[in-house]
Design a protein around this motif. Structure first.
Motif, PDB file in Angstrom:
ATOM      1  N   PHE A  81       6.277  -1.897   7.156  1.00 20.71           N
ATOM      2  CA  PHE A  81       6.132  -3.013   5.900  1.00 20.71           C
ATOM      3  C   PHE A  81       5.532  -2.005   4.630  1.00 20.71           C
ATOM      4  CE2 PHE A  81       3.786  -5.319   2.983  1.00 20.71           C
ATOM      5  CZ  PHE A  81       4.451  -6.600   2.927  1.00 20.71           C
ATOM      6  N   MET A 159       2.356  -9.065   4.113  1.00 16.09           N
ATOM      7  CA  MET A 159       1.718  -8.030   4.970  1.00 16.09           C
ATOM      8  C   MET A 159       0.909  -8.683   6.199  1.00 16.09           C
ATOM      9  SD  MET A 159      -0.012  -4.489   4.273  1.00 16.09           S
ATOM     10  CE  MET A 159      -1.692  -4.651   4.426  1.00 16.09           C
ATOM     11  N   CYS A 167       1.657  -0.280   8.019  1.00 12.83           N
ATOM     12  CA  CYS A 167       1.372  -0.819   6.759  1.00 12.83           C
ATOM     13  C   CYS A 167       1.586   0.395   5.577  1.00 12.83           C
ATOM     14  CB  CYS A 167       0.182  -1.358   6.430  1.00 12.83           C
ATOM     15  SG  CYS A 167      -0.043  -2.629   7.498  1.00 12.83           S
ATOM     16  N   VAL A 188      -6.363  -5.973   3.220  1.00  9.96           N
ATOM     17  CA  VAL A 188      -6.256  -4.750   4.125  1.00  9.96           C
ATOM     18  C   VAL A 188      -7.000  -4.483   5.201  1.00  9.96           C
ATOM     19  CG1 VAL A 188      -5.497  -2.212   3.799  1.00  9.96           C
ATOM     20  CG2 VAL A 188      -4.849  -3.640   2.019  1.00  9.96           C
ATOM     21  N   ARG A 196      -2.442  -0.439  14.933  1.00 10.47           N
ATOM     22  CA  ARG A 196      -1.965  -0.484  13.764  1.00 10.47           C
ATOM     23  C   ARG A 196      -2.344   0.787  12.631  1.00 10.47           C
ATOM     24  NH1 ARG A 196      -3.126  -5.496  12.109  1.00 10.47           N
ATOM     25  NH2 ARG A 196      -1.227  -6.243  12.775  1.00 10.47           N
ATOM     26  N   SER A 198      -2.053   2.686   8.740  1.00 10.83           N
ATOM     27  CA  SER A 198      -1.634   2.306   7.283  1.00 10.83           C
ATOM     28  C   SER A 198      -1.493   3.648   6.479  1.00 10.83           C
ATOM     29  CB  SER A 198      -2.750   1.414   6.529  1.00 10.83           C
ATOM     30  OG  SER A 198      -2.785   0.222   7.045  1.00 10.83           O
TER      31      SER A 198
END
Ligand code: ADP
Ligand code: MG
Length: 249
Positions: A81, A159, A167, A188, A196, A198
């Protein structure tokens, strides 16, 4: 989760990324910092699969698999994303219609049932409340007439709904006042999870007061020139990017 090796990227015969190496482990929040024009947005676009870029050399691996041959929607279905630095206004496309299409496309790609409209509404409203997004905004065409801060919060709403595994936030902090910055950072941080990762791209250290990164990477002239822990961001705030501009040139 993400492994980039010797990435060389041109746009219209101009070299933008020049042998970039970057590894982001699963569960990690990595900050990418660097002066304007160092290639941060280009990196985010190339990971997401935007056209117009020529990958001359190198590899981008997501969970060990190359994604370079995949279309943007296929990368999205794999959990990539990108929150844009400059979100586009899409006249004629209702925000809810857009969110429903995006969410259901991904669910379909993963072999999950599509969401019903009531189920979708419930999820969107819950996520919007957390991001202090006015429900009236959801009735308007996507991003049309939204303020800069509202557009950025809309990116984070997408998101939160899509629950990506990677992310990428491209200067989501730019144009935000301090209250909006905190709301976005909370959004966030709420997505931090062991499965996950980022990539938080920012020009300034300020955002990193609220989203504390595990690692910090400095980009200059199309490559990562230094990596370290969160203390590196503080050092950059104090000393600026002058050293890195020279070093990379
Ligand atoms: P950053 O996000 O770090 O500010 P960018 O990735 O936006 O950097 O840009 C890196 C370099 O690539 C800059 O020198 C910019 O002018 C150039 N660049 C970006 N997009 C294009 C384009 N479409 N055509 C030509 N040059 C571009
Ligand atoms: Mg940029």
């Amino acid at each position: 989760m993400l492994e980039i090796r010797n990435l060389v990227v041109d746009i219209e015969d101009k070299r933008i990324l020049n042998g970039l190496d970057l590894t982001v482990n699963t569960g990690e929040v990595a900050a990418i910092m660097g002066p304007n024009g160092s290639g941060k947005s280009t990196l985010s676009y190339v990971i997401a699969g935007k056209e117009d870029y020529t990958v001359v050399d190198g590899e981008i691996l997501l969970d060990g698999e190359s994604i370079l041959e995949l279309e943007p929607f296929e990368r999205a279905a794999k959990g990539v994303f990108l929150a844009f630095q400059y979100p586009l206004e899409i006249p004629g496309v209702g925000t809810m219609t857009f969110l429903k299409a995006a969410l259901n496309a991904q669910r379909k790609a993963r072999g999950e049932a599509e969401l019903t409209t009531p189920d979708l509404m419930r999820r969107v409203k819950a996520a919007a409340t957390k991001l202090a997004i006015d429900p009236e905004m959801l009735k308007r065409p996507l991003n049309v007439g939204f303020s800069g801060g509202e557009k950025k919060r809309m990116e984070i709403l997408q998101m939160a709904l899509l629950e990506p595994s990677l992310c990428i936030l491209d200067e989501t902090d730019s144009g935000l006042d301090i209250d909006a910055l905190k709301i976005v950072a909370d959004g966030v941080n709420a997505l931090r999870a062991p499965d996950r990762s980022s990539l938080v791209i920012t020009h300034y250290q300020r955002l990193l007061d609220y989203i504390v990164p595990d690692t910090v990477h400095v980009m200059a002239n199309g490559r990562v020139v230094r990596s370290g822990g969160k203390e590196l961001a503080i050092e950059l705030e104090a000393n600026g990017y002058a050293d890195y501009r020279q070093q990379a040139a």
